[in-house]
Scaffold this active site. Structure first.
Site, PDB file in Angstrom:
ATOM      1  CE  LYS A   1       5.270  19.487 -22.963  1.00 31.09           C
ATOM      2  NZ  LYS A   1       4.370  18.321 -23.319  1.00 31.09           N
TER       3      LYS A   1
ATOM      4  CD  GLU B   1      -0.289  18.438 -25.455  1.00 29.60           C
ATOM      5  OE1 GLU B   1      -0.199  19.570 -25.058  1.00 29.60           O
ATOM      6  OE2 GLU B   1       0.585  17.629 -25.199  1.00 29.60           O
TER       7      GLU B   1
ATOM      8  NE  ARG C   1       1.659  11.575 -22.507  1.00 29.17           N
ATOM      9  CZ  ARG C   1       1.566  12.449 -21.457  1.00 29.17           C
ATOM     10  NH1 ARG C   1       0.897  12.360 -20.358  1.00 29.17           N
ATOM     11  NH2 ARG C   1       1.952  13.682 -21.826  1.00 29.17           N
TER      12      ARG C   1
HETATM   13  C1  3PG Z   1       2.372  16.746 -20.072  1.00 23.98           C
HETATM   14  O1  3PG Z   1       1.958  15.529 -20.408  1.00 23.98           O
HETATM   15  O2  3PG Z   1       2.514  17.726 -20.904  1.00 23.98           O
HETATM   16  C2  3PG Z   1       2.330  16.925 -18.486  1.00 23.98           C
HETATM   17  O3  3PG Z   1       2.830  15.555 -17.958  1.00 23.98           O
HETATM   18  C3  3PG Z   1       1.173  17.237 -17.759  1.00 23.98           C
HETATM   19  O4  3PG Z   1       1.537  17.305 -16.577  1.00 23.98           O
HETATM   20  P1  3PG Z   1       0.484  17.404 -15.454  1.00 23.98           P
HETATM   21  O5  3PG Z   1      -0.138  16.215 -15.329  1.00 23.98           O
HETATM   22  O6  3PG Z   1       1.428  17.673 -14.366  1.00 23.98           O
HETATM   23  O7  3PG Z   1      -0.408  18.663 -15.794  1.00 23.98           O
END
Ligand code: 3PG
Length: 207
Positions: A126, A38, A42
Site C-alpha cells: 500500500k 477494508e 480503528r
Molecule cells: C487510510 O486509512 O488508508 C487512509 O487514511 C484513507 O485516506 P482517505 O480518508 O484520504 O481516503
C-alpha cells in the site's frame, strides 16, 4: 492468493462505529458493484462489525486494516479475514505478517520501504499516505527500477484522481474513505454509498 483482488480495483476503507451498520454497508457496496472492503481496526466495534460481515456477507472479500501489532494479525486471522492492510511496517509487525498465509498489503511511503517489504516477501504494498508522499507521480517514477512491486495507494484518493493511479501498470487497486465515509455509514445513507460505489466502479472501467 495474489488473484484475490484481481476484480476489485477499488477498496473502500471504512471505520464502522456501530456494528449494526456493517451488513447494510456491505449490501450497499455490493449493489454498487464493489465486492471488497477494508474494515479498519480503528473503532471499538470493528471486530463485531467484522463478525457480522463474515456471517451475513459471504461474498464480500474482507480485508482488515489499521493492522499495527502481532495481536491485530492474530485477531484478524481468527475472525476469518481474507487480507490484511497495515499503514507501515515495523520489525515486530513484519515478523507477524510473514507468519500468516493471508494476503498482506503492508504500508510503504518510500522506495526503500517498498524494497524492504519486497525483501520480506510482499510484492503488493500500500502507498500511504499516497497524496502526501508524492501520489501518482511517485508510483510512476518507481516503476522502471522496481517493476515487480505493485501498489494500492490510499490517502487522498478520490473519484476525480483515482484513474491517475489505476492507469499505471504498477497499481493493482486504489483505496479510500470517500466511498463510504463514517458520516455516511452512521447516517445509514446506503443510497449515497451505493451511488459512490457505482461511480467508482464505472470510473475504473475507463482505464
Ligand atoms: C487510510 O486509512 O488508508 C487512509 O487514511 C484513507 O485516506 P482517505 O480518508 O484520504 O481516503
Amino acid at each position: 492468493m495474489s488473484d484475490l483482488l484481481a476484480n476489485s480495483p477499488v477498496i473502500p476503507v471504512v471505520a464502522i462505529e456501530d456494528s449494526d451498520n456493517a451488513v447494510g454497508l456491505c449490501e450497499a457496496l455490493q449493489e454498487g458493484g464493489i465486492n471488497a472492503i477494508e474494515v479498519t481496526l480503528r473503532t471499538s466495534d470493528a471486530i463485531k462489525a467484522i463478525k457480522q460481515i463474515k456471517k451475513h456477507c459471504p461474498n464480500m472479500i474482507l480485508g482488515v486494516g489499521t493492522v499495527l501489532t502481532p495481536d491485530d494479525v492474530s485477531r484478524s486471522e481468527d475472525e476469518g479475514a481474507d487480507f490484511l492492510v497495515s499503514p507501515g511496517l515495523s520489525p515486530k509487525l513484519q515478523k507477524a505478517l510473514q507468519s500468516t498465509n493471508l494476503l498482506v498489503l503492508p504500508g510503504t511511503a518510500t522506495p526503500s520501504e517498498a524494497l524492504t517489504a519486497y525483501e520480506a516477501g510482499f510484492d503488493k504494498v500500500k502507498l500511504f499516505p499516497a497524496g502526501a508522499v508524492g501520489g501518482a507521480a511517485l508510483i510512476k517514477s518507481v516503476y522502471a527500477p522496481m517493476p515487480n512491486i505493485s501498489y494500492m495507494p490510499t490517502g487522498g484518493v478520490r473519484l476525480a484522481n483515482m484513474n491517475d493511479y489505476l492507469s499505471l501498470p504498477n497499481v493493482y487497486a486504489v483505496g479510500g474513505t470517500w466511498i463510504a465515509s463514517t458520516a455516511l455509514i452512521n447516517a445509514r445513507d446506503w443510497k449515497t454509498i451505493q451511488g459512490n460505489a457505482r461511480d467508482a466502479m464505472d470510473m475504473s472501467k475507463k482505464c
